[in-house]
Design an enzyme around this catalytic site. Sequence first.
Site, PDB file in Angstrom:
ATOM      1  N   CYS A   1       8.496  25.903 -15.436  1.00 18.55           N
ATOM      2  CA  CYS A   1       7.670  27.048 -15.395  1.00 18.55           C
ATOM      3  C   CYS A   1       7.729  27.270 -17.158  1.00 18.55           C
ATOM      4  O   CYS A   1       9.063  27.276 -17.404  1.00 18.55           O
ATOM      5  CB  CYS A   1       6.792  27.599 -14.008  1.00 18.55           C
ATOM      6  SG  CYS A   1       8.196  28.641 -14.357  1.00 18.55           S
TER       7      CYS A   1
ATOM      8  N   HIS B   1      16.251  27.999  -9.035  1.00 20.19           N
ATOM      9  CA  HIS B   1      17.622  26.995  -7.993  1.00 20.19           C
ATOM     10  C   HIS B   1      16.673  26.230  -8.376  1.00 20.19           C
ATOM     11  O   HIS B   1      16.468  24.965  -7.752  1.00 20.19           O
ATOM     12  CB  HIS B   1      16.229  27.275  -7.087  1.00 20.19           C
ATOM     13  CG  HIS B   1      16.638  29.127  -6.065  1.00 20.19           C
ATOM     14  ND1 HIS B   1      16.028  29.618  -5.556  1.00 20.19           N
ATOM     15  CD2 HIS B   1      17.703  29.486  -6.472  1.00 20.19           C
ATOM     16  CE1 HIS B   1      16.259  30.978  -5.559  1.00 20.19           C
ATOM     17  NE2 HIS B   1      17.684  30.591  -5.733  1.00 20.19           N
TER      18      HIS B   1
ATOM     19  N   HIS C   1      15.996  35.475  -0.285  1.00 19.25           N
ATOM     20  CA  HIS C   1      15.762  35.022  -1.569  1.00 19.25           C
ATOM     21  C   HIS C   1      16.071  36.030  -2.673  1.00 19.25           C
ATOM     22  O   HIS C   1      15.675  36.928  -2.261  1.00 19.25           O
ATOM     23  CB  HIS C   1      14.019  34.924  -1.235  1.00 19.25           C
ATOM     24  CG  HIS C   1      13.653  33.826  -2.365  1.00 19.25           C
ATOM     25  ND1 HIS C   1      13.455  33.987  -3.945  1.00 19.25           N
ATOM     26  CD2 HIS C   1      13.856  31.955  -2.485  1.00 19.25           C
ATOM     27  CE1 HIS C   1      13.505  33.176  -4.684  1.00 19.25           C
ATOM     28  NE2 HIS C   1      13.279  32.228  -4.163  1.00 19.25           N
TER      29      HIS C   1
ATOM     30  N   GLU D   1      14.200  36.613  -5.083  1.00 19.28           N
ATOM     31  CA  GLU D   1      13.398  37.368  -6.152  1.00 19.28           C
ATOM     32  C   GLU D   1      12.895  38.718  -5.005  1.00 19.28           C
ATOM     33  O   GLU D   1      12.842  39.696  -4.967  1.00 19.28           O
ATOM     34  CB  GLU D   1      12.237  36.585  -5.881  1.00 19.28           C
ATOM     35  CG  GLU D   1      10.945  36.864  -7.001  1.00 19.28           C
ATOM     36  CD  GLU D   1       9.860  36.189  -6.472  1.00 19.28           C
ATOM     37  OE1 GLU D   1       8.597  37.355  -6.443  1.00 19.28           O
ATOM     38  OE2 GLU D   1       9.790  35.180  -6.328  1.00 19.28           O
TER      39      GLU D   1
ATOM     40  N   THR E   1       6.430  35.638  -5.500  1.00 19.66           N
ATOM     41  CA  THR E   1       5.598  35.008  -6.173  1.00 19.66           C
ATOM     42  C   THR E   1       5.248  33.183  -6.272  1.00 19.66           C
ATOM     43  O   THR E   1       4.696  32.271  -6.976  1.00 19.66           O
ATOM     44  CB  THR E   1       6.419  34.432  -8.386  1.00 19.66           C
ATOM     45  OG1 THR E   1       7.659  34.130  -8.153  1.00 19.66           O
ATOM     46  CG2 THR E   1       6.189  36.191  -8.379  1.00 19.66           C
TER      47      THR E   1
ATOM     48  N   CYS F   1       2.875  33.099  -8.862  1.00 21.26           N
ATOM     49  CA  CYS F   1       2.634  32.632 -10.512  1.00 21.26           C
ATOM     50  C   CYS F   1       1.817  30.996 -10.254  1.00 21.26           C
ATOM     51  O   CYS F   1       1.187  30.263  -9.527  1.00 21.26           O
ATOM     52  CB  CYS F   1       3.928  32.256 -11.091  1.00 21.26           C
ATOM     53  SG  CYS F   1       4.889  30.852 -10.519  1.00 21.26           S
TER      54      CYS F   1
ATOM     55  N   SER G   1      11.810  27.579  -3.091  1.00 24.09           N
ATOM     56  CA  SER G   1      11.362  27.521  -2.747  1.00 24.09           C
ATOM     57  C   SER G   1       9.674  26.990  -2.982  1.00 24.09           C
ATOM     58  O   SER G   1       9.472  26.366  -2.189  1.00 24.09           O
ATOM     59  CB  SER G   1      11.095  29.458  -2.457  1.00 24.09           C
ATOM     60  OG  SER G   1      10.004  29.770  -2.197  1.00 24.09           O
TER      61      SER G   1
END
Length: 310
Positions: A12, A41, A124, A126, A164, A194, A223
Amino acid sequence: MKIILAAPRGFCAGVNMAITSLDLTLERFGPPVYVYHEIVHNQYVVNSFRDRGAVFVEQIDEVPEGSVLLFSAHGVSPEVRQAAKARNLNAIDATCPLVTKVHLEAIKYAKAGYTIILIGHDGHDEVIGTMGEAPEAILLVEDEDGVDTLEVADESKLAYLTQTTLSVDDANRIITRLRKRFPGIASPPKDDICYATQNRQEAVRILSDDADTVVVVGSQNSSNSQRLKELAAESGQKAFLIDSPDDLDQADFSKGDTVLLTAGASAPESLVQETITWLVDLFDATVEVKQIREESVQFPLPKSLRVLNN
């Protein structure tokens, strides 16, 4: 065998930006360049950078004073930023802008006196970073059952945010439960999940019905890659999450199979192509690309690197 090659797939805009940032930082400053957590990741990406002199750390005090430090795409808390400043580190922030958006929403709601329900996975990177923006104001919910046990002081000042990289379906189920229990709960003006996560999930949802087996290229700690595998399994297909074709077993496939092949947002296209080669060599597979959505999103490099790159 027929391979349906899902598009979009793989990197992305946020991952591209983070990887380019680390690549450029290594070029400009030379090794070692320290990175707080994994840059993305994906084990292949992490190992490739480790071979070039990137050092991945879990604590800021592992970084020698005055060194170059890159914050990963998943974002960090203000506490980590302050610790980096205290050690006089040259910190370069490669946080994905979509993660930064969630951080800013958390700050806004917390300043307005809201309790924030963060939908995400405990531990996680994030989630840790987002919760660090307003730890006293944020409650983490991982599933629908977690909604039922929430204890909130003021239901009139309640908002939710999401990690996200969640499953869109899972997040929507939790949000539905939240709105049922707290009808007045506030939400961000734009969905936090996202665009790339949504697009890759949509492709699997649409294309998996035409396949016997779904192969997702991505690491176990990714994830969004895990969600792609789970989505395929929910549709009734055999589903495999692999770092590379080395993780595949020939016995799991037959020559007449139709295989849907995709990749998580942190998985390189080179690994997808290696997987295609493995299937072609063993099963004489043909490849058909099926494009579900076009993607043209790009994120700028961190400002400190843009200056160096000019």
